[in-house]
Design a protein around this motif. Structure first.
Motif: not given
Length: 139
Positions: A111-139
């Motif tokens: 779980q810790e690793l999953t969160e760290i890798v997901q955060d890494a992806w979010l840090s590099r994704a475009s704002a549009r993609r990051a927002t869509a992913w966060l909305k989909e995952h309700r975070l």
């Protein structure tokens, strides 16, 4: 640490599971992929380099994984937590990423690793993609 220990295979699985990911494979026959979103790396399996060495033997670590962080502050928070296996080198001063040896990845829960890798992806994704992913995952 809650849940099962993380494995190197989990790094690959979580990174590949993120949307719009491309994987850059090396031509040298090594299994050291670079995971990217929009042409920007977020998880990178490094080759042995002189900046990450065993303090006792001086041998270069050949199992270092670089993971982007949201910011320098996030990096420093991860490095300050002695319960986590992350480290850095002077080569990465000012760079928003942490290093971890594959041989120590089991010190994290999946779980810790999953969160760290997901955060890494979010840090590099475009704002549009990051927002869509966060909305989909309700975070």
């Amino acid at each position: 640490m809650a849940g099962r220990q993380a494995r190197v295979a989990d790094v690959h699985a979580v990174a590949r599971a993120m949307p719009h990911v491309t994987v850059w494979e090396r031509d040298d026959g090594t299994d050291r992929p670079v995971y990217q979103i929009g042409g920007k790396s977020f998880v990178f399996f490094r080759t042995a380099r002189p900046d990450a060495v065993d303090p006792v033997t001086g041998e270069k670590y050949d199992d270092v994984i670089m993971i982007w962080t949201e910011s320098e502050d996030e990096k420093l928070a991860l490095l300050a937590d002695d319960s986590l296996p992350f480290f850095s080198t002077p080569h990465f001063d000012g760079h928003p990423s942490v290093l971890v040896r594959a041989s120590r990845i089991g010190e994290l829960s999946r779980q810790e690793l999953t969160e760290i890798v997901q955060d890494a992806w979010l840090s590099r994704a475009s704002a549009r993609r990051a927002t869509a992913w966060l909305k989909e995952h309700r975070l």
